[in-house]
Design a protein around this motif. Sequence first.
Motif, PDB file in Angstrom:
ATOM      1  N   ARG A  24      15.214 -45.370 -24.099  1.00 27.61           N
ATOM      2  CA  ARG A  24      15.186 -46.778 -24.524  1.00 27.61           C
ATOM      3  C   ARG A  24      16.387 -47.137 -25.406  1.00 27.61           C
ATOM      4  O   ARG A  24      16.615 -48.302 -25.701  1.00 27.61           O
ATOM      5  N   ASN A  63      11.843 -35.935 -26.667  1.00 24.72           N
ATOM      6  CA  ASN A  63      11.254 -37.200 -26.235  1.00 24.72           C
ATOM      7  C   ASN A  63      12.264 -37.975 -25.383  1.00 24.72           C
ATOM      8  O   ASN A  63      12.889 -38.925 -25.844  1.00 24.72           O
ATOM      9  N   GLU A  97      11.754 -39.969 -22.910  1.00 22.81           N
ATOM     10  CA  GLU A  97      11.331 -41.358 -22.693  1.00 22.81           C
ATOM     11  C   GLU A  97      11.756 -42.252 -23.857  1.00 22.81           C
ATOM     12  O   GLU A  97      12.278 -43.341 -23.656  1.00 22.81           O
ATOM     13  N   GLY A  98      11.543 -41.788 -25.082  1.00 21.59           N
ATOM     14  CA  GLY A  98      11.938 -42.573 -26.251  1.00 21.59           C
ATOM     15  C   GLY A  98      13.446 -42.729 -26.339  1.00 21.59           C
ATOM     16  O   GLY A  98      13.954 -43.808 -26.645  1.00 21.59           O
TER      17      GLY A  98
END
Length: 129
Positions: free
Chosen positions: A9, A3, A5-6
Amino acid sequence: MLNIEGLARLDRQAPVVMLNLMRFHERSLDGDGSGWDAYLRYSAVTVPMIKARGGTLLWTGDAKAVALGPPAGNDWDFVALVHYPSVAAFLDMMTSERYENEADPHRRNACAEHVIIATSEAYSKFRAS
């Protein structure tokens, strides 16, 4: 699937402990022993990769029973806590050619399901005061 994208963050320079939850195939998908046997082959490749990036295994063990919460869907076989000095170090390992070619095939052969949860420290008895 990683992941990205996760993980993007998160603070890439912050230390992270990855909680690994694994459910093994009864038989390795490549036919070479059990899912556990394939996981041992995966570990033989990944542990040196973790250590080369300044990480360490904090704890591993068999998952015995769901003590609180719904048992359905939570029948894990094995749990591992792995410390990395940074999210960037974890990403470097997971996106490396060596991981992709030498480690991940064993992981896929071993695990019917493998969830990794990135955690940040709220408390630790090991933290220097």
